[in-house]
Design a protein around this motif. Structure first.
Motif, mmCIF file in Angstrom:
data_model
loop_
_atom_site.group_PDB
_atom_site.id
_atom_site.type_symbol
_atom_site.label_atom_id
_atom_site.label_comp_id
_atom_site.label_asym_id
_atom_site.label_seq_id
_atom_site.Cartn_x
_atom_site.Cartn_y
_atom_site.Cartn_z
ATOM 1 N N ALA A 83 -24.253 6.144 85.324
ATOM 2 C CA ALA A 83 -25.471 6.973 85.465
ATOM 3 C C ALA A 83 -25.399 7.607 86.737
ATOM 4 O O ALA A 83 -25.249 7.221 87.708
ATOM 5 C CB ALA A 83 -26.652 6.289 85.295
ATOM 6 N N LEU A 84 -25.592 8.908 86.589
ATOM 7 C CA LEU A 84 -26.039 9.827 87.749
ATOM 8 C C LEU A 84 -27.526 10.389 87.641
ATOM 9 O O LEU A 84 -27.832 11.065 86.604
ATOM 10 C CB LEU A 84 -25.016 11.197 87.874
ATOM 11 N N ILE A 85 -28.348 9.713 88.594
ATOM 12 C CA ILE A 85 -29.654 10.071 88.569
ATOM 13 C C ILE A 85 -30.107 10.897 89.578
ATOM 14 O O ILE A 85 -29.811 10.635 90.700
ATOM 15 C CB ILE A 85 -30.399 8.627 88.609
ATOM 16 N N GLU A 86 -30.908 11.888 89.477
ATOM 17 C CA GLU A 86 -31.372 12.831 90.270
ATOM 18 C C GLU A 86 -32.719 12.025 90.661
ATOM 19 O O GLU A 86 -33.608 12.018 90.047
ATOM 20 C CB GLU A 86 -31.643 14.006 89.852
ATOM 21 N N THR A 87 -32.666 11.735 92.067
ATOM 22 C CA THR A 87 -33.796 11.038 92.573
ATOM 23 C C THR A 87 -35.000 11.848 92.951
ATOM 24 O O THR A 87 -34.627 13.245 93.303
ATOM 25 C CB THR A 87 -33.306 9.996 93.615
#
Length: 172
Positions: free
Chosen positions: A131-135
């Motif tokens: 998963a690539l999560i924009e924080t």
């Protein structure tokens, strides 16, 4: 098969200043440990799971050693480079890894690109997840999960609960 770098191109964002230190939020005995990740998110870690912190990298191992999750934080402009490095690490361990499903979603209200795949480690089948999560801090948290076929249903439910617990840290 879809490579890790191609998944990175689906995720975008802008970089900001370096994040604060990783920390734990106190909980009651038997409750999950709530980890405060430098990316500006909270993660509920199931009771009995072990954690290791190294800068912006958090590694979690299930109590039965059948699931490992790695969280790495990078600046948005470094995502593709980080995924290429991740690919170089994964390929020797899971040489036949193949991503079979990719999609966009939200985790705790944060934009995310997720992918599922499979492969094998030393001949034993494993499921892969990324998963690539924009924080909230406009950084990207890359999550890699490897689940062995030996993982019990209970441990897989713990993983699902942990992943669904990822949320923005209300602390500025």
């Amino acid at each position: 098969a879809l490579g890790w770098a191609a998944i990175a191109r689906l995720c975008c964002g802008a970089a900001t200043a370096p994040p604060p230190e990783l920390g734990e939020v106190p909980t009651s005995p038997g409750d999950p440990t709530i980890l405060r990740h430098p990316a500006g998110v909270l993660i509920d870690v199931p009771d009995g799971w072990r954690s290791e912190e190294d800068g912006d990298t958090l590694t979690l191992l299930s109590s039965e050693d059948s699931i490992i999750t790695i969280f790495v934080v990078v600046d948005a402009e470094d995502v593709e480079l980080a995924l290429q490095a991740l690919d170089e690490i994964i390929r020797p361990i899971v040489p036949d890894s193949e991503m079979i499903r990719v999609g966009k979603t939200e985790l705790g209200g944060m934009r995310a690109v997720v992918a599922e795949g499979r492969g094998s480690i030393e001949g034993s089948p494993v499921d892969l997840g990324i998963a690539l999560i924009e924080t909230p801090k406009k950084r990207v948290m890359i999550m890699l999960g490897v689940v062995s076929e030996d993982a019990t249903d209970a441990t897989q439910r713990q993983l699902d609960g942990m992943l669904s617990s990822i949320r923005p840290d209300p602390r500025p």
